[in-house]
Each structure stands twice: as structure tokens, then as C-alpha cells.
Design a protein around this motif. Structure first.
Motif, PDB file in Angstrom:
ATOM      1  N   ILE A  68      46.758  31.098  39.750  1.00 19.53           N
ATOM      2  CA  ILE A  68      46.998  30.055  38.765  1.00 19.53           C
ATOM      3  C   ILE A  68      45.716  29.790  37.987  1.00 19.53           C
ATOM      4  N   GLY A  69      44.570  30.160  38.562  1.00 17.02           N
ATOM      5  CA  GLY A  69      43.280  29.896  37.932  1.00 17.02           C
ATOM      6  C   GLY A  69      42.656  31.133  37.328  1.00 17.02           C
ATOM      7  N   PRO A  70      41.403  30.998  36.871  1.00 12.15           N
ATOM      8  CA  PRO A  70      40.701  32.108  36.240  1.00 12.15           C
ATOM      9  C   PRO A  70      40.588  33.323  37.169  1.00 12.15           C
ATOM     10  N   MET A  71      40.610  34.506  36.563  1.00  6.48           N
ATOM     11  CA  MET A  71      40.416  35.733  37.336  1.00  6.48           C
ATOM     12  C   MET A  71      39.981  36.866  36.418  1.00  6.48           C
ATOM     13  N   PHE A  72      39.580  37.964  37.048  1.00  5.64           N
ATOM     14  CA  PHE A  72      39.099  39.149  36.349  1.00  5.64           C
ATOM     15  C   PHE A  72      40.026  40.326  36.623  1.00  5.64           C
ATOM     16  N   ALA A  73      40.037  41.281  35.695  1.00  4.79           N
ATOM     17  CA  ALA A  73      40.748  42.544  35.884  1.00  4.79           C
ATOM     18  C   ALA A  73      39.806  43.656  35.437  1.00  4.79           C
ATOM     19  N   ASN A  74      39.558  44.618  36.336  1.00  5.71           N
ATOM     20  CA  ASN A  74      38.726  45.762  36.007  1.00  5.71           C
ATOM     21  C   ASN A  74      39.628  46.883  35.521  1.00  5.71           C
ATOM     22  N   ILE A  75      39.587  47.138  34.241  1.00  6.28           N
ATOM     23  CA  ILE A  75      40.405  48.186  33.636  1.00  6.28           C
ATOM     24  C   ILE A  75      39.452  49.356  33.369  1.00  6.28           C
ATOM     25  N   ASN A  76      39.272  50.206  34.389  1.00  3.36           N
ATOM     26  CA  ASN A  76      38.308  51.293  34.244  1.00  3.36           C
ATOM     27  C   ASN A  76      38.932  52.498  33.551  1.00  3.36           C
ATOM     28  N   SER A  77      38.120  53.511  33.309  1.00  2.00           N
ATOM     29  CA  SER A  77      38.568  54.653  32.515  1.00  2.00           C
ATOM     30  C   SER A  77      39.582  55.539  33.232  1.00  2.00           C
ATOM     31  N   THR A  78      39.783  55.357  34.553  1.00  2.00           N
ATOM     32  CA  THR A  78      40.795  56.143  35.269  1.00  2.00           C
ATOM     33  C   THR A  78      42.178  55.500  35.174  1.00  2.00           C
ATOM     34  N   VAL A  79      42.233  54.260  34.725  1.00  2.31           N
ATOM     35  CA  VAL A  79      43.495  53.538  34.576  1.00  2.31           C
ATOM     36  C   VAL A  79      44.118  53.920  33.232  1.00  2.31           C
ATOM     37  N   GLN A  80      45.431  54.147  33.213  1.00  2.00           N
ATOM     38  CA  GLN A  80      46.095  54.527  31.969  1.00  2.00           C
ATOM     39  C   GLN A  80      46.839  53.382  31.291  1.00  2.00           C
ATOM     40  N   ALA A  81      47.182  52.325  32.061  1.00  2.00           N
ATOM     41  CA  ALA A  81      47.926  51.216  31.464  1.00  2.00           C
ATOM     42  C   ALA A  81      47.607  49.907  32.175  1.00  2.00           C
ATOM     43  N   PHE A  82      47.824  48.803  31.465  1.00  5.18           N
ATOM     44  CA  PHE A  82      47.577  47.453  31.969  1.00  5.18           C
ATOM     45  C   PHE A  82      48.761  46.588  31.573  1.00  5.18           C
ATOM     46  N   GLU A  83      49.240  45.783  32.531  1.00  2.51           N
ATOM     47  CA  GLU A  83      50.349  44.854  32.266  1.00  2.51           C
ATOM     48  C   GLU A  83      49.911  43.453  32.641  1.00  2.51           C
ATOM     49  N   SER A  84      50.235  42.489  31.796  1.00  4.91           N
ATOM     50  CA  SER A  84      49.892  41.095  32.027  1.00  4.91           C
ATOM     51  C   SER A  84      51.149  40.253  31.867  1.00  4.91           C
ATOM     52  N   ARG A  85      51.339  39.309  32.802  1.00  5.18           N
ATOM     53  CA  ARG A  85      52.519  38.424  32.756  1.00  5.18           C
ATOM     54  C   ARG A  85      52.090  36.981  32.927  1.00  5.18           C
ATOM     55  N   ASN A  86      52.483  36.133  31.981  1.00  4.26           N
ATOM     56  CA  ASN A  86      52.289  34.698  32.062  1.00  4.26           C
ATOM     57  C   ASN A  86      50.817  34.309  32.189  1.00  4.26           C
ATOM     58  N   CYS A  87      49.941  35.035  31.488  1.00  2.00           N
ATOM     59  CA  CYS A  87      48.508  34.758  31.541  1.00  2.00           C
ATOM     60  C   CYS A  87      48.009  34.226  30.199  1.00  2.00           C
ATOM     61  N   GLN A  88      46.886  33.530  30.244  1.00  2.00           N
ATOM     62  CA  GLN A  88      46.164  33.216  29.023  1.00  2.00           C
ATOM     63  C   GLN A  88      45.568  34.541  28.519  1.00  2.00           C
ATOM     64  N   PRO A  89      45.149  34.598  27.264  1.00  2.00           N
ATOM     65  CA  PRO A  89      44.577  35.854  26.747  1.00  2.00           C
ATOM     66  C   PRO A  89      43.401  36.353  27.601  1.00  2.00           C
ATOM     67  N   TRP A  90      43.243  37.667  27.614  1.00  8.34           N
ATOM     68  CA  TRP A  90      42.169  38.337  28.365  1.00  8.34           C
ATOM     69  C   TRP A  90      41.042  38.684  27.397  1.00  8.34           C
ATOM     70  N   THR A  91      39.821  38.287  27.732  1.00  6.84           N
ATOM     71  CA  THR A  91      38.651  38.555  26.911  1.00  6.84           C
ATOM     72  C   THR A  91      37.748  39.544  27.635  1.00  6.84           C
ATOM     73  N   ARG A  92      37.274  40.549  26.915  1.00  9.50           N
ATOM     74  CA  ARG A  92      36.404  41.567  27.528  1.00  9.50           C
ATOM     75  C   ARG A  92      35.038  40.962  27.841  1.00  9.50           C
ATOM     76  N   VAL A  93      34.591  41.154  29.095  1.00 11.48           N
ATOM     77  CA  VAL A  93      33.300  40.640  29.556  1.00 11.48           C
ATOM     78  C   VAL A  93      32.246  41.735  29.409  1.00 11.48           C
ATOM     79  N   THR A  94      32.590  42.959  29.853  1.00  8.22           N
ATOM     80  CA  THR A  94      31.679  44.123  29.699  1.00  8.22           C
ATOM     81  C   THR A  94      32.469  45.348  29.329  1.00  8.22           C
TER      82      THR A  94
END
Length: 122
Positions: free
Chosen positions: A96-122
Motif C-alpha cells: 500500500i506504501g512506497p516501493m521500488f521495482a528493478n527493471i533490469n535489461s534481462t526483463v522483457q516486460a513490466f506490468e503495474s496495477r493500481n499504482c501511482q506513477p513510477w519514476t526512474r531513480v537510476t
């Protein structure tokens, strides 16, 4: 008869506009921030990296026995293939609170449900 021809022409024009509007412009930059709901391909839609969200986009939370319901939480998934087949989930999390997602170069897709927008940190 002239009215039928006019309707057909208008319907054809609407279909062309709808198709053209859904095609991203050539050379478009990956999204940042990433919308809080959706399925995105790594590369054409979003860039690899570490992303942060403020958490759930629900305006209110529902708790049962001190546990938030699934509809009150933000959930994300990364996939090893460019589809939503749950057999290909690499990583997932929900909160329900803040969190991170590591979308590295080996990942081909990302799905988000019911989240606030995702901002790139690095």
C-alpha cells in the motif's frame, strides 16, 4: 442513397484516425514516469532501470483483520517474455506504501496495477 455513402465514408475516416492514434511516433523516447496501470515492453515502451512509486493509487484502503485487501494495494510484475503469462514472472511485489521495482535489461516486460506513477531513480 447519398446518406448511406456519407455514413460509410465517415465510418472509414473514424477507423483510420483510431488506428493512427494508437501507433507511437517513430523514435519516441521511453516513458518516464511510467503510468500506474498497464503493461509495458522494456525497450520500446520503458527503459531498464530502478523505478519508485508512492504506492497504491486507491483513494481509500479496505482492511480486513488488520490486512489490506488486494484491491487496496499496488502490485507490479516483471516478465522474462513480452507477454503476461504468469509462468514467466521474474519478480513481483505488492504494497500500500512506497516501493521500488528493478527493471533490469534481462526483463522483457513490466506490468503495474493500481499504482501511482513510477519514476526512474537510476
Amino acid at each position: 442513397m447519398p446518406l448511406k455513402r456519407l455514413c460509410r465514408a465517415a465510418a472509414g475516416l473514424v477507423a483510420v484516425v483510431a488506428v493512427g492514434a494508437s501507433v507511437p511516433p517513430a523514435g519516441a523516447d521511453p516513458m518516464d514516469p511510467i503510468p500506474g496501470n498497464g503493461f509495458f515492453l522494456v525497450g520500446p515502451d520503458i527503459a531498464p532501470g530502478l523505478y519508485r512509486t508512492g504506492g497504491s493509487a486507491s483513494p481509500f484502503g479496505v482492511w480486513i483483520n488488520d490486512v489490506p485487501t488486494q484491491d487496496s494495494m499496488c502490485a507490479w510484475f516483471t516478465y522474462s517474455t513480452p507477454d503476461t503469462n504468469k509462468d514467466h514472472v521474474v519478480a513481483t511485489n505488492m504494497s500500500i506504501g512506497p516501493m521500488f521495482a528493478n527493471i533490469n535489461s534481462t526483463v522483457q516486460a513490466f506490468e503495474s496495477r493500481n499504482c501511482q506513477p513510477w519514476t526512474r531513480v537510476t
